[in-house]
Design a protein around this motif. Structure first.
Motif, PDB file in Angstrom:
ATOM      1  N   LEU A  13      36.490  26.961  23.296  1.00 33.18           N
ATOM      2  CA  LEU A  13      37.206  25.744  23.690  1.00 33.18           C
ATOM      3  C   LEU A  13      36.945  25.416  25.159  1.00 33.18           C
ATOM      4  N   THR A  14      36.975  26.442  25.998  1.00 33.35           N
ATOM      5  CA  THR A  14      36.676  26.231  27.415  1.00 33.35           C
ATOM      6  C   THR A  14      35.266  25.679  27.592  1.00 33.35           C
ATOM      7  N   THR A  15      34.322  26.238  26.835  1.00 28.59           N
ATOM      8  CA  THR A  15      32.938  25.761  26.899  1.00 28.59           C
ATOM      9  C   THR A  15      32.842  24.299  26.507  1.00 28.59           C
ATOM     10  N   LEU A  16      33.511  23.936  25.413  1.00 32.15           N
ATOM     11  CA  LEU A  16      33.469  22.544  24.956  1.00 32.15           C
ATOM     12  C   LEU A  16      34.047  21.597  26.005  1.00 32.15           C
ATOM     13  N   ILE A  17      35.154  22.017  26.599  1.00 30.96           N
ATOM     14  CA  ILE A  17      35.816  21.145  27.576  1.00 30.96           C
ATOM     15  C   ILE A  17      34.939  20.960  28.811  1.00 30.96           C
ATOM     16  N   VAL A  18      34.455  22.071  29.365  1.00 32.27           N
ATOM     17  CA  VAL A  18      33.618  21.989  30.570  1.00 32.27           C
ATOM     18  C   VAL A  18      32.341  21.202  30.292  1.00 32.27           C
ATOM     19  N   THR A  19      31.728  21.462  29.152  1.00 34.89           N
ATOM     20  CA  THR A  19      30.482  20.780  28.806  1.00 34.89           C
ATOM     21  C   THR A  19      30.711  19.291  28.590  1.00 34.89           C
ATOM     22  N   ALA A  20      31.773  18.950  27.869  1.00 33.47           N
ATOM     23  CA  ALA A  20      32.046  17.538  27.596  1.00 33.47           C
ATOM     24  C   ALA A  20      32.291  16.766  28.882  1.00 33.47           C
ATOM     25  N   VAL A  21      33.050  17.368  29.789  1.00 28.32           N
ATOM     26  CA  VAL A  21      33.321  16.696  31.061  1.00 28.32           C
ATOM     27  C   VAL A  21      32.027  16.513  31.854  1.00 28.32           C
ATOM     28  N   ALA A  22      31.185  17.560  31.895  1.00 25.95           N
ATOM     29  CA  ALA A  22      29.930  17.474  32.656  1.00 25.95           C
ATOM     30  C   ALA A  22      28.987  16.438  32.058  1.00 25.95           C
ATOM     31  N   LEU A  23      28.836  16.458  30.742  1.00 31.08           N
ATOM     32  CA  LEU A  23      27.913  15.511  30.115  1.00 31.08           C
ATOM     33  C   LEU A  23      28.433  14.080  30.204  1.00 31.08           C
ATOM     34  N   ALA A  24      29.745  13.910  30.084  1.00 40.18           N
ATOM     35  CA  ALA A  24      30.307  12.566  30.242  1.00 40.18           C
ATOM     36  C   ALA A  24      30.058  12.044  31.653  1.00 40.18           C
ATOM     37  N   GLY A  25      30.132  12.952  32.642  1.00 39.45           N
ATOM     38  CA  GLY A  25      29.847  12.550  34.014  1.00 39.45           C
ATOM     39  C   GLY A  25      28.410  12.120  34.216  1.00 39.45           C
ATOM     40  N   LEU A  26      27.500  12.623  33.350  1.00 29.29           N
ATOM     41  CA  LEU A  26      26.092  12.231  33.421  1.00 29.29           C
ATOM     42  C   LEU A  26      25.780  11.029  32.542  1.00 29.29           C
ATOM     43  N   GLY A  27      26.820  10.512  31.895  1.00 30.62           N
ATOM     44  CA  GLY A  27      26.630   9.312  31.101  1.00 30.62           C
ATOM     45  C   GLY A  27      26.401   9.544  29.625  1.00 30.62           C
ATOM     46  N   LEU A  28      26.451  10.796  29.164  1.00 36.40           N
ATOM     47  CA  LEU A  28      26.240  11.076  27.738  1.00 36.40           C
ATOM     48  C   LEU A  28      27.602  11.146  27.054  1.00 36.40           C
ATOM     49  N   THR A  29      27.951  10.105  26.319  1.00 36.22           N
ATOM     50  CA  THR A  29      29.239  10.028  25.647  1.00 36.22           C
ATOM     51  C   THR A  29      29.007   9.634  24.192  1.00 36.22           C
ATOM     52  N   GLY A  30      30.093   9.342  23.521  1.00 37.35           N
ATOM     53  CA  GLY A  30      29.994   8.889  22.140  1.00 37.35           C
ATOM     54  C   GLY A  30      29.481   9.974  21.216  1.00 37.35           C
ATOM     55  N   ALA A  31      28.833   9.545  20.115  1.00 37.62           N
ATOM     56  CA  ALA A  31      28.361  10.476  19.094  1.00 37.62           C
ATOM     57  C   ALA A  31      27.332  11.451  19.656  1.00 37.62           C
ATOM     58  N   SER A  32      26.416  10.963  20.469  1.00 35.25           N
ATOM     59  CA  SER A  32      25.392  11.847  21.044  1.00 35.25           C
ATOM     60  C   SER A  32      26.026  12.896  21.948  1.00 35.25           C
ATOM     61  N   GLY A  33      27.012  12.487  22.729  1.00 29.97           N
ATOM     62  CA  GLY A  33      27.680  13.426  23.620  1.00 29.97           C
ATOM     63  C   GLY A  33      28.446  14.488  22.850  1.00 29.97           C
ATOM     64  N   MET A  34      29.154  14.081  21.789  1.00 33.87           N
ATOM     65  CA  MET A  34      29.914  15.051  21.005  1.00 33.87           C
ATOM     66  C   MET A  34      28.986  16.034  20.298  1.00 33.87           C
ATOM     67  N   LEU A  35      27.862  15.533  19.756  1.00 34.35           N
ATOM     68  CA  LEU A  35      26.930  16.422  19.069  1.00 34.35           C
ATOM     69  C   LEU A  35      26.334  17.433  20.043  1.00 34.35           C
ATOM     70  N   GLN A  36      25.906  16.966  21.191  1.00 36.98           N
ATOM     71  CA  GLN A  36      25.315  17.869  22.181  1.00 36.98           C
ATOM     72  C   GLN A  36      26.325  18.916  22.638  1.00 36.98           C
ATOM     73  N   THR A  37      27.555  18.498  22.844  1.00 33.74           N
ATOM     74  CA  THR A  37      28.604  19.426  23.264  1.00 33.74           C
ATOM     75  C   THR A  37      28.863  20.482  22.198  1.00 33.74           C
ATOM     76  N   LEU A  38      28.907  20.062  20.949  1.00 34.97           N
ATOM     77  CA  LEU A  38      29.131  21.003  19.857  1.00 34.97           C
ATOM     78  C   LEU A  38      28.009  22.029  19.759  1.00 34.97           C
ATOM     79  N   LEU A  39      26.777  21.580  19.921  1.00 35.38           N
ATOM     80  CA  LEU A  39      25.655  22.496  19.798  1.00 35.38           C
ATOM     81  C   LEU A  39      25.632  23.509  20.940  1.00 35.38           C
ATOM     82  N   ILE A  40      25.961  23.052  22.143  1.00 32.87           N
ATOM     83  CA  ILE A  40      26.071  23.996  23.261  1.00 32.87           C
ATOM     84  C   ILE A  40      27.180  25.010  22.967  1.00 32.87           C
ATOM     85  N   GLY A  41      28.319  24.506  22.497  1.00 30.35           N
ATOM     86  CA  GLY A  41      29.418  25.403  22.148  1.00 30.35           C
ATOM     87  C   GLY A  41      29.032  26.385  21.064  1.00 30.35           C
TER      88      GLY A  41
END
Length: 693
Positions: free
Chosen positions: A435-463
């Motif tokens: 959960l910590t990984t997902l949260i940190v990753t989602a915040v970082a990727l959103a800050g780089l402009g990766l959001t929406g479906a692509s952002g969620m998929l990338q975050t899940l795969l990293i997690g």
């Protein structure tokens, strides 16, 4: 290179025993010699051990995956596989008229087969969330297969530099409950005699106890003060609830763990359930609206919901902070391993070759091979993210580099944490760290402009990669310790895990795809009654929250970090304390009962040899409890599956047996507590009947 002797070593007798100093700290200069010394050569990697390991890896991967999706809980695979390996050895002698498997062959079976639970845990926590979030159109079989495979390989390579630190340098300082139970099973199975009898009857008793109680509802699985009518008003007013799991397996785990760590973990639970939960409940009378995205106001929430919504995040923050502190404390070990790895690479570059390992029992993958392995997995992850997941996304190369870097850094930070947790209590907070990984990753990727479906998929795969890496590190540190106690070759354990990771990843992916097609993981017209899949649904909910409007409870995480830091300042394990805050009290409180039984057994006599003999017999009984509980857990899950498939009842419900059943249901809470305490007393009394050798 070190020359091999041409004189065959003497055979190792079947009457093997663990050395007297196997579980205690060594005196300065005192060596530890394993059951199979360096000079003895026994078969380790044989065709039948590989076939057995691959077979059990496939079987348990499928079982672990389905049960986790259906029941929301994993099953222990290492202990059942060790018992099956011992059983096959007996079968080979009595039926096949072949020679028995060596102790080290059984270790190889375990090393290959135990990857099943590792990979299944890593995949099941995250991959089904792809379907829950409606992202399956962006995914594929290859993606779901590669995530656990890359994670398992990464976890093995990241933990390898810490092998000596956990097994040799910390010898006797960490209890390694699961490793100790598994080792006792392997040794007792090889030795036979009285030890095998003690292990067998204690495993049978635990299996019967846990089947009649939780499975047949003969008594409650969890004693709770909330179920006591006289305390109902107090509980409602204060939100303070004491709970305790009443299974024999957890009692055995506490006995092996010892009182020190059990007490620290319970202290963390007491802070969570007797301080923080009541504090939030008390504040609820002044807050009329839900906070932090909760569905109900605090005043209307029961104690368990307050814990999961508000207090558990504090535990997650504590685990994260304790992990960082662990890395800081291990900095000298990390620096030494890094220097060794780069030193080997430099020697190879100069054509000097790698240094030979001093002894067989310390012969592991070279640090240069480990470094190359990390680099290869990192490059494979980068290519996977760039050309599969992020293909067609603007700035894909930059995002892939950031994603790969985060994967490697987070996995590195949490690898040691997971190993520490397993070494202390045989429970690793995978869900909290993921959960910590997902949260940190989602915040970082959103800050780089990766959001929406692509952002969620990338975050899940990293997690998913990180989650599987942490599972692998927790399992591998157990196998390292088993190998250290018994005298297995570390390199062969490492290679066996790498092989098992491929097999388990394929089997787990196949089951996930099958379950997604047949049952589904979220309600839909095609699947009106999907599998519950609680962990993936929780991950999906967190991901929606982080990328949605509910936000992230950073304040609660920070409070947890302060708790962990304060514990470390008091020279108390911050990780053990944070684990207590994070895990439900029902899992922590029975550990103290088991640990107290061990404490009383050790002090039942002033004769040192007699006290040691009594404690060792208690450890055998406790190992049997863990084994019996693990076996009956698998069996019960399979019976539940057959019940649902066939529409028939295979496990009777005792509470439905007329007047007797009604009486049983009315007293099940107290009956569970009484029988659990009686079981602890039985362990003490039987252990005290042991005689000094």
């Amino acid at each position: 290179m070190r020359r091999m002797s041409t004189v065959p070593p003497p055979p190792v007798p079947d009457d093997v025993h663990l050395p007297e100093n196997a579980f205690r700290e060594l005196a300065p200069g005192e060596p530890y010699e394993p059951v199979i010394p360096d000079g003895v050569r026994l078969p380790e990697v044989t065709l039948r051990s590989v076939v057995q390991g691959v077979f059990w890896s496939i079987v348990f991967s499928a079982a672990c995956t389905y049960i986790a999706l259906k029941l929301g809980q994993g099953i222990e695979s290492a202990i059942p596989i060790s018992i099956l390996a011992v059983g096959f050895s007996v079968f080979a002698v009595k039926v096949m008229k072949s020679h028995a498997s060596s102790l080290l062959e059984n270790v190889n079976v375990l090393a290959i087969g135990a990857t099943s639970g590792i990979v299944a845990g890593g995949s099941v926590f995250t991959m089904p969330a792809i379907y829950i979030l409606g992202l399956e159109g962006r995914s594929s079989l290859l993606q779901i297969f590669l995530v656990p495979l890359l994670g398992a390989l990464l976890g093995a390579f990241l933990l390898a530099p810490f092998r000596r630190y956990f097994t040799r340098d910390l010898h006797g300082r960490l209890p390694f409950p699961e490793a100790r139970a598994t080792t006792e099973i392997l040794v007792a199975g090889k030795r036979g005699g009285e030890s095998a009898k003690v292990l067998s009857y204690s495993a049978g008793l635990a299996a019967l106890f846990d089947f009649v109680g939780p499975a047949m509802r003969g008594w409650t699985e969890v004693f709770s003060t909330e179920a006591i009518a006289g305390l109902a008003q107090f509980t409602q007013r204060t939100k303070a609830v004491f709970t305790m799991n009443t299974s024999a397996a957890v009692l055995g785990l506490g006995y092996i763990m010892g009182l020190r760590y059990a007490a620290i973990i319970m202290a963390g639970s007491m802070v969570s359930f007797f301080v923080l939960v009541p504090l939030f409940g008390w504040l609820g009378q002044y807050l009329g609206e839900p906070i932090l995205g909760a569905a109900l106001p605090l005043a209307a929430m029961p104690a368990d919901e307050i814990f999961y919504d508000y207090v558990r995040p504090i535990g997650i923050g504590g685990i994260f902070a304790a992990g960082v502190l662990s890395i800081v404390k291990m900095a000298p070990v990390i620096a030494q391993a890094t220097r060794q790895a780069f030193g080997e690479v430099a020697r190879l570059a100069r054509g000097q070759g790698a240094r030979a390992e001093p002894v067989r029992t310390d012969h592991a993958l070279s640090m240069s091979a480990v470094l190359v392995g990390i680099a290869v997995v990192g490059l494979a992850t980068l290519g996977y993210f760039r050309f599969s997941v992020l293909a067609g996304v603007e700035g894909a190369s930059r995002l892939a580099l950031v994603s790969t870097g985060m994967t490697l850094v987070i996995a590195f930070l949490f690898t040691a944490v997971s190993a520490w947790a397993i070494a202390m209590i045989s429970i690793t907070p995978i869900s909290g760290m993921t959960l910590t990984t997902l949260i940190v990753t989602a915040v970082a990727l959103a800050g780089l402009g990766l959001t929406g479906a692509s952002g969620m998929l990338q975050t899940l795969l990293i997690g998913g990669v990180v989650c599987t890496a942490l599972s692998m590190s927790g399992s591998l540190v157990t196998q390292y310790k088993i190998g250290y106690w018994l005298g297995a070759t570390p390199r062969r354990i490492e290679i066996a895990n790498l092989l098992g990771a491929v097999v388990a990843s394929a089997a787990t992916t196949a089951v996930i795809l099958l379950m997604a097609k047949v049952y589904g993981f979220a309600p839909s017209p095609a699947h009106p009654n999907p599998l519950p899949a609680p962990q993936p649904n929780a991950m999906a909910a967190v991901l929606r929250g982080v990328m949605g409007e509910s936000g992230t409870p950073w304040f609660l995480y920070a409070i947890g970090g302060v708790f962990a830091l304060a514990a470390e300042m008091c020279q108390v394990s911050g990780l053990a304390f944070a684990l207590g805050m994070y895990l439900p009290m029902e899992l922590n409180s029975p550990l103290v009962i088991g640990a107290l039984a061990a404490w009383f057994v050790e002090r039942s006599t002033k004769v040192e040899k007699l006290a040691r003999a009594r404690h060792e017999k208690g450890t055998l009984i406790a190992s049997g409890f863990v084994a019996g509980g693990a076996i009956i857990g698998v069996l019960t899950a399979l019976l539940r599956f057959f019940e649902e498939s066939a529409g028939r009842t295979f496990v009777p419900d005792l509470t439905r047996w007329g007047g007797f059943g009604a009486l049983l249901a009315a007293w099940s809470n107290w009956l569970g507590l009484g029988l659990f305490l009686a079981l602890g007393l039985w362990v003490y009394l039987v252990s005290c009947r042991a005689r000094a050798e």
